[in-house]
Design an enzyme around this catalytic site. Structure first.
Site: not given
Ligand code: NAD
Length: 434
Positions: A123
């Site tokens: 990461k």
């Molecule tokens: P992103 O940046 O696209 O979206 C994050 C979302 O969470 C946004 O809508 C933001 O406004 C919201 N958010 C942030 N803080 C918040 C809070 N306190 N309360 C409510 N909403 C809140 O990110 P993503 O890619 O969707 O990733 C989200 C999670 O999924 C992370 O933990 C990431 O590590 C995990 N993840 C993502 C992927 C991927 O392919 N994008 C893969 C595996 C895991």
């Protein structure tokens, strides 16, 4: 957690014991410990598998638009390369810290093992607020971070991908910087790229799609019908919005979603596509969306729903609110949304938690497909990508479910047992060099 023999000697204790119960690395180690005991893991193997293989900290000078130089701190943690080249996203956020990156890197190792993709875990992260950076500043930061880590990255070594606040454009800059330096176009050095640069069909939706697949698989095991299930989704970014949309398409009623601006609730079900369109038109924010009742993020988590999908960030479900959660299934789209203390409360309340290292593994699965396609120079249709993704996620869910039943533990511990066993078996076969 109190460590007892035979693991006492092997407890990870460098650079310093981690005592904070909400520390994500500590949270990983706590679950690891339970699984290690079930597996009667050799103490030496324990220490090997819990310790990150390499930790890179890099200073990133960026020429700001003002003409001033500003320094940023970046990380890349390779947790393991036992099963293959390491793989893991890069996160840009003011909250990035080394323990978080170490935890996320370890989770990648277990995730890849669970879905049987031939990668280890890594990461990366940069402490910055991308919303405060201009496009030019963001590009210079990304390229310098990549240049500083040229010796670390590589299609056979370590392959980054997007994570929180990083996207296809940032992956394109990483690919270009790497390619310019090695003097050949090397798409397989990074995944989550735009399609025109060797990205895969279906990659953008893959994590949310995987969340949908395992949620439906869990409903099936629990005799719950999608059409009779209400759902709340925390986070409306890449993972949350796609998961909400696909669950709606499968007949579930999504009654609440939230983003950083707050929660949005409608007991009759939200129009998720309209909310995606609204968010897209308002700089990825639902702020001001008026076709729903406003609720707080805390209220969303404890709504009387059948399924809760935390898809935002770490440590959202803790001992403070776990007892108030009413959902029968929690499907962890985010990494580390539930603390170890909350695990026990949810288990005692009969809640089935589909753990992050299974539920959000769809992203790395299609990243693997992208890497394979780049190396073959032959690209698959969306239909083929989704079919293979669904098959691998289903198999991973069944494997974890069976492992949990075999040891009479939660799905989370079952997932750790499955993953650690695979990596430990590979380590035993490879042996320790020198
Ligand atoms: P992103 O940046 O696209 O979206 C994050 C979302 O969470 C946004 O809508 C933001 O406004 C919201 N958010 C942030 N803080 C918040 C809070 N306190 N309360 C409510 N909403 C809140 O990110 P993503 O890619 O969707 O990733 C989200 C999670 O999924 C992370 O933990 C990431 O590590 C995990 N993840 C993502 C992927 C991927 O392919 N994008 C893969 C595996 C895991």
């Amino acid at each position: 957690m109190q460590f007892t023999d035979p693991y006492k000697k092997a407890v990870y204790s460098e650079p310093a014991p981690i005592l904070d119960p909400d520390n994500p690395f500590q949270a990983m180690v706590e679950r690891f410990d339970v699984a290690a005991k079930i597996l009667e893991l050799d103490p030496g193997f324990y220490e090997y598998l819990v310790t990150p293989a390499r930790v890179h900290i890099t200073a990133i000078p960026v020429m700001m638009d003002s003409g001033q130089i500003r320094m940023f701190e970046g990380y890349r943690v390779i947790h393991s390369d036992i099963l293959g080249p390491s793989k893991g996203g890069i996160r840009f956020s003011p909250d990035v810290n080394l323990d978080e990156v170490k935890a996320l890197a370890a989770w990648m190792t277990w995730k890849c093992a669970i879905v049987s993709v031939p990668f280890g875990g890594a990461k990366g992260g940069v402490i910055c607020n991308p919303r405060e950076l201009s496009r030019g500043e963001l590009e210079r930061l990304t390229r310098r971070y990549t240049a500083n880590l040229m010796d670390v990255f590589g299609p056979d070594k370590d392959i980054p991908a997007p994570d929180m606040n990083t996207n296809e454009q940032i992956m394109a800059w990483i690919m270009d910087t790497y390619s310019m330096t090695v003097k050949r176009t090397e798409p397989a050095v990074v995944t989550g790229k735009p399609i025109v640069l060797g990205g895969s069909e279906g990659r953008r939706e893959a994590t949310g799609r995987g969340v949908m697949t395992v949620t439906l698989a869990a409903m099936e095991r629990l005799n719950m019908r999608p059409s009779e299930c209400s759902t709340a989704v925390q986070g409306f970014g890449n993972v949350g919005s796609v998961a909400a949309n696909l669950l709606t398409q499968q007949g579930c009623k999504v009654v609440a979603v939230s983003d950083i601006s707050g929660g949005y609730y409608n007991s009759a079900g939200l129009d998720i596509q309209a909310m995606i369109d609204y968010s897209r038109e308002h700089e990825d924010s639902l702020e001001g969306y008026s076709e729903a009742e406003s609720i707080s993020n805390d209220e969303l988590l404890t709504l009387d729903v059948d399924v809760l999908a935390p898809c935002a960030k770490e440590d959202q479900i803790t001992k403070r609110n776990a007892g108030d959660i009413k959902a029968k299934i929690i499907s962890e789209g985010a990494n580390g949304p539930t603390s170890p203390r909350a695990d026990a409360i949810l288990r005692d309340n009969g809640c089935t938690v589909i753990p992050d290292i299974l539920a959000n593994a769809g992203g790395v699965t299609v990243s693997y497909f992208e890497w394979v396609q780049d190396r073959q120079g032959y690209f698959w249709t969306l239909e083929r990508v989704n079919r293979r993704l669904d098959r691998m996620m289903h198999k991973a869910f069944d494997d974890v479910f069976d492992k949990a039943e075999e040891h009479d533990v939660t799905l989370r511990i079952g997932a750790y047992v499955l993953a650690i066993k695979k990596v430990a078996d590979a380590l035993e076969l490879r042996g320790i060099y020198a």
